[in-house]
Design a protein around this motif. Structure first.
Motif, PDB file in Angstrom:
ATOM      1  N   LYS A  36       0.818  -1.224   0.000  1.00 47.73           N
ATOM      2  CA  LYS A  36       0.000   0.000   0.000  1.00 47.73           C
ATOM      3  C   LYS A  36       0.847   1.268   0.000  1.00 47.73           C
ATOM      4  O   LYS A  36       0.332   2.365  -0.259  1.00 47.73           O
ATOM      5  CB  LYS A  36      -0.941   0.002   1.206  1.00 47.73           C
ATOM      6  CG  LYS A  36      -0.238   0.071   2.549  1.00 47.73           C
ATOM      7  CD  LYS A  36      -1.242   0.038   3.689  1.00 47.73           C
ATOM      8  CE  LYS A  36      -0.556   0.128   5.054  1.00 47.73           C
ATOM      9  NZ  LYS A  36      -1.527   0.080   6.162  1.00 47.73           N
ATOM     10  N   GLU A  37       2.162   1.131   0.276  1.00 47.86           N
ATOM     11  CA  GLU A  37       3.050   2.303   0.289  1.00 47.86           C
ATOM     12  C   GLU A  37       3.865   2.418  -0.995  1.00 47.86           C
ATOM     13  O   GLU A  37       4.771   3.244  -1.088  1.00 47.86           O
ATOM     14  CB  GLU A  37       4.001   2.227   1.490  1.00 47.86           C
ATOM     15  CG  GLU A  37       3.294   2.309   2.830  1.00 47.86           C
ATOM     16  CD  GLU A  37       4.269   2.349   3.991  1.00 47.86           C
ATOM     17  OE1 GLU A  37       5.495   2.255   3.754  1.00 47.86           O
ATOM     18  OE2 GLU A  37       3.808   2.472   5.143  1.00 47.86           O
ATOM     19  N   TYR A  38       3.518   1.607  -2.012  1.00 46.38           N
ATOM     20  CA  TYR A  38       4.290   1.565  -3.262  1.00 46.38           C
ATOM     21  C   TYR A  38       3.650   2.426  -4.334  1.00 46.38           C
ATOM     22  O   TYR A  38       2.438   2.387  -4.547  1.00 46.38           O
ATOM     23  CB  TYR A  38       4.373   0.119  -3.759  1.00 46.38           C
ATOM     24  CG  TYR A  38       5.101  -0.047  -5.078  1.00 46.38           C
ATOM     25  CD1 TYR A  38       6.483  -0.134  -5.117  1.00 46.38           C
ATOM     26  CD2 TYR A  38       4.396  -0.114  -6.279  1.00 46.38           C
ATOM     27  CE1 TYR A  38       7.156  -0.295  -6.323  1.00 46.38           C
ATOM     28  CE2 TYR A  38       5.060  -0.266  -7.481  1.00 46.38           C
ATOM     29  CZ  TYR A  38       6.442  -0.359  -7.498  1.00 46.38           C
ATOM     30  OH  TYR A  38       7.107  -0.498  -8.685  1.00 46.38           O
ATOM     31  N   GLY A  41       3.749   9.113  -5.526  1.00 48.72           N
ATOM     32  CA  GLY A  41       2.659   9.727  -4.782  1.00 48.72           C
ATOM     33  C   GLY A  41       2.443   9.067  -3.437  1.00 48.72           C
ATOM     34  O   GLY A  41       1.747   9.625  -2.573  1.00 48.72           O
ATOM     35  N   HIS A  42       3.030   7.872  -3.252  1.00 50.69           N
ATOM     36  CA  HIS A  42       3.013   7.198  -1.959  1.00 50.69           C
ATOM     37  C   HIS A  42       4.404   7.330  -1.324  1.00 50.69           C
ATOM     38  O   HIS A  42       5.250   8.080  -1.803  1.00 50.69           O
ATOM     39  CB  HIS A  42       2.612   5.741  -2.130  1.00 50.69           C
ATOM     40  CG  HIS A  42       1.239   5.566  -2.697  1.00 50.69           C
ATOM     41  ND1 HIS A  42       0.105   5.602  -1.927  1.00 50.69           N
ATOM     42  CD2 HIS A  42       0.827   5.385  -3.979  1.00 50.69           C
ATOM     43  CE1 HIS A  42      -0.958   5.438  -2.692  1.00 50.69           C
ATOM     44  NE2 HIS A  42      -0.548   5.303  -3.953  1.00 50.69           N
ATOM     45  N   ARG A  43       4.637   6.603  -0.251  1.00 53.21           N
ATOM     46  CA  ARG A  43       5.915   6.763   0.451  1.00 53.21           C
ATOM     47  C   ARG A  43       7.087   6.302  -0.408  1.00 53.21           C
ATOM     48  O   ARG A  43       8.106   6.968  -0.488  1.00 53.21           O
ATOM     49  CB  ARG A  43       5.900   5.983   1.772  1.00 53.21           C
ATOM     50  CG  ARG A  43       7.219   6.111   2.531  1.00 53.21           C
ATOM     51  CD  ARG A  43       7.207   5.344   3.840  1.00 53.21           C
ATOM     52  NE  ARG A  43       8.498   5.474   4.512  1.00 53.21           N
ATOM     53  CZ  ARG A  43       8.828   4.850   5.641  1.00 53.21           C
ATOM     54  NH1 ARG A  43       7.937   4.050   6.223  1.00 53.21           N
ATOM     55  NH2 ARG A  43      10.034   5.017   6.174  1.00 53.21           N
ATOM     56  N   TRP A  44       6.941   5.122  -1.060  1.00 53.07           N
ATOM     57  CA  TRP A  44       8.048   4.545  -1.820  1.00 53.07           C
ATOM     58  C   TRP A  44       7.725   4.548  -3.314  1.00 53.07           C
ATOM     59  O   TRP A  44       6.755   3.928  -3.740  1.00 53.07           O
ATOM     60  CB  TRP A  44       8.325   3.112  -1.356  1.00 53.07           C
ATOM     61  CG  TRP A  44       8.752   3.019   0.084  1.00 53.07           C
ATOM     62  CD1 TRP A  44       7.964   2.715   1.155  1.00 53.07           C
ATOM     63  CD2 TRP A  44      10.064   3.243   0.596  1.00 53.07           C
ATOM     64  NE1 TRP A  44       8.698   2.731   2.305  1.00 53.07           N
ATOM     65  CE2 TRP A  44      10.010   3.049   1.998  1.00 53.07           C
ATOM     66  CE3 TRP A  44      11.291   3.577   0.010  1.00 53.07           C
ATOM     67  CZ2 TRP A  44      11.119   3.186   2.815  1.00 53.07           C
ATOM     68  CZ3 TRP A  44      12.405   3.709   0.830  1.00 53.07           C
ATOM     69  CH2 TRP A  44      12.315   3.514   2.214  1.00 53.07           C
ATOM     70  N   ALA A  45       8.539   5.245  -4.088  1.00 51.30           N
ATOM     71  CA  ALA A  45       8.333   5.333  -5.538  1.00 51.30           C
ATOM     72  C   ALA A  45       9.337   4.454  -6.263  1.00 51.30           C
ATOM     73  O   ALA A  45      10.496   4.342  -5.835  1.00 51.30           O
ATOM     74  CB  ALA A  45       8.500   6.785  -6.007  1.00 51.30           C
ATOM     75  N   GLU A  65      12.376   6.680  -1.125  1.00 51.29           N
ATOM     76  CA  GLU A  65      11.399   7.361  -0.279  1.00 51.29           C
ATOM     77  C   GLU A  65      11.126   8.757  -0.845  1.00 51.29           C
ATOM     78  O   GLU A  65      11.956   9.660  -0.709  1.00 51.29           O
ATOM     79  CB  GLU A  65      11.907   7.463   1.163  1.00 51.29           C
ATOM     80  CG  GLU A  65      10.841   7.930   2.124  1.00 51.29           C
ATOM     81  CD  GLU A  65      11.194   7.671   3.576  1.00 51.29           C
ATOM     82  OE1 GLU A  65      10.359   8.001   4.453  1.00 51.29           O
ATOM     83  OE2 GLU A  65      12.288   7.152   3.848  1.00 51.29           O
ATOM     84  N   ARG A  67       7.792  10.385  -0.726  1.00 47.53           N
ATOM     85  CA  ARG A  67       6.506  10.938  -0.309  1.00 47.53           C
ATOM     86  C   ARG A  67       6.610  12.456  -0.152  1.00 47.53           C
ATOM     87  O   ARG A  67       7.632  12.975   0.311  1.00 47.53           O
ATOM     88  CB  ARG A  67       6.078  10.303   1.010  1.00 47.53           C
ATOM     89  CG  ARG A  67       4.747  10.790   1.564  1.00 47.53           C
ATOM     90  CD  ARG A  67       4.331   9.980   2.762  1.00 47.53           C
ATOM     91  NE  ARG A  67       5.398   9.848   3.733  1.00 47.53           N
ATOM     92  CZ  ARG A  67       5.368   9.018   4.767  1.00 47.53           C
ATOM     93  NH1 ARG A  67       4.325   8.211   4.919  1.00 47.53           N
ATOM     94  NH2 ARG A  67       6.373   8.962   5.617  1.00 47.53           N
ATOM     95  N   SER A  68       5.565  13.157  -0.575  1.00 45.01           N
ATOM     96  CA  SER A  68       5.543  14.631  -0.494  1.00 45.01           C
ATOM     97  C   SER A  68       6.760  15.238  -1.174  1.00 45.01           C
ATOM     98  O   SER A  68       7.435  16.116  -0.628  1.00 45.01           O
ATOM     99  CB  SER A  68       5.461  15.093   0.971  1.00 45.01           C
ATOM    100  OG  SER A  68       4.316  14.572   1.612  1.00 45.01           O
TER     101      SER A  68
END
Length: 290
Positions: A36-38, A41-45, A65, A67-68
């Protein structure tokens, strides 16, 4: 280099990307993070970060990493306030294009899917124009002639500047670029199938469903890979001939270049993997089955 137009600015751009400052801290592999973090736009690109010799296709294993817009990386500084990171071409992160790792004896270029962050090890080539230009330049930059030309202006590090000044003969435009694109797609699909075969769930189940022994399965699998390699060999030969014609390079000169580069390839990891394909495939299947 003097009589032909350069790739940049006439035909596209070449850019490098992110140096996060501490790869051990900010770079990971996709199977070590929560799904879910992949994604961009998420934590891990997904992180286009180069790798071993792998023309046309490379699966992206690393993530960064981001994110933002890399907020955590941007906060990583030396004690005196100087940034540890270098962020380049952030406006192009996520763009689909071509990519290549800067380290290696020979240039090798892959498809860059949309949604990835560029790195200081995996650079972006962004062709301008049509879909045919996209696929045509994938073939062009993987040709033995262009690898030779790039090595004339750089060593083991294939820097952005060397790719920018790559000469593009006008003779390769229009109809020839369409022919290059057609062969490029065939070669890409064959490379992708070889690389992805062992991660396909059917690969793990096939021996149990269709073959009475592992040996019988491996014989069938090896035959399939050989068929794909024949497609690659035929397609690359046509591409090299077409590009040699554009540069007005004779068949004898082309053969000499081919011989020289094949000698270099003997030490590449890809070739070592080819020599042990049955052992690697069997181990992959066993781990998958378990």
């Amino acid at each position: 280099f003097k009589i032909h137009r350069s790739f940049e600015p006439d035909f596209g751009i070449v850019r490098k990307g992110l140096s996060p400052g501490d790869s051990d801290r900010f770079v990971n592999v996709w199977w070590e993070i929560p799904p879910k973090e992949y994604g961009l736009g998420h934590r891990w690109a997904p992180y286009a970060n180069g790798g071993p010799f792998s023309p046309y296709y490379r699966s992206t294993k690393e993530v960064v990493e981001w994110r933002s817009q890399g907020r955590v990386i941007r906060a990583y500084e030396f004690a005196d306030g100087r940034p540890r990171y270098v962020i380049r071409s952030a406006d192009l992160y996520g763009s689909a294009g071509l990519t290549f790792g800067k380290r290696g004896e020979l240039l090798n270029v892959q498809i860059l899917p949309a949604g990835q962050v560029l790195s200081n090890e995996g650079y972006l080539i962004l062709p301008l124009g049509t879909d045919s230009n996209f696929w045509g330049f994938l073939a062009f930059f993987n040709s033995i002639i262009v690898r030779y030309l790039v090595n004339m202006v750089c060593g083991l590090h294939k820097e952005v500047g060397a790719i920018k000044v790559t000469p593009i003969p006008d003779q390769l435009l229009f109809t020839p670029i369409e022919e290059l694109a057609w062969n490029s797609k065939r070669v890409y699909e064959a490379y992708r199938e070889i690389n992805n075969e062992e991660t396909n769930p059917e690969f793990f189940l096939m021996p149990l469903n269709e073959f009475s022994t592992i040996s019988e399965f491996m014989d069938s699998y090896s035959s399939r890979v050989e068929s794909l390699r024949s497609i690659i060999s035929e397609g690359e030969a046509k591409i090299n001939t077409k590009i040699a014609d554009g540069f007005q390079i004779s068949e004898i000169e082309l053969q000499e270049l081919n011989k020289e580069q094949k000698g270099l390839m003997k030490s590449f990891e890809l070739n070592r993997a080819n020599e042990t394909i049955e052992e690697v495939s069997l181990l992959s299947w066993l781990f998958g089955a378990i």
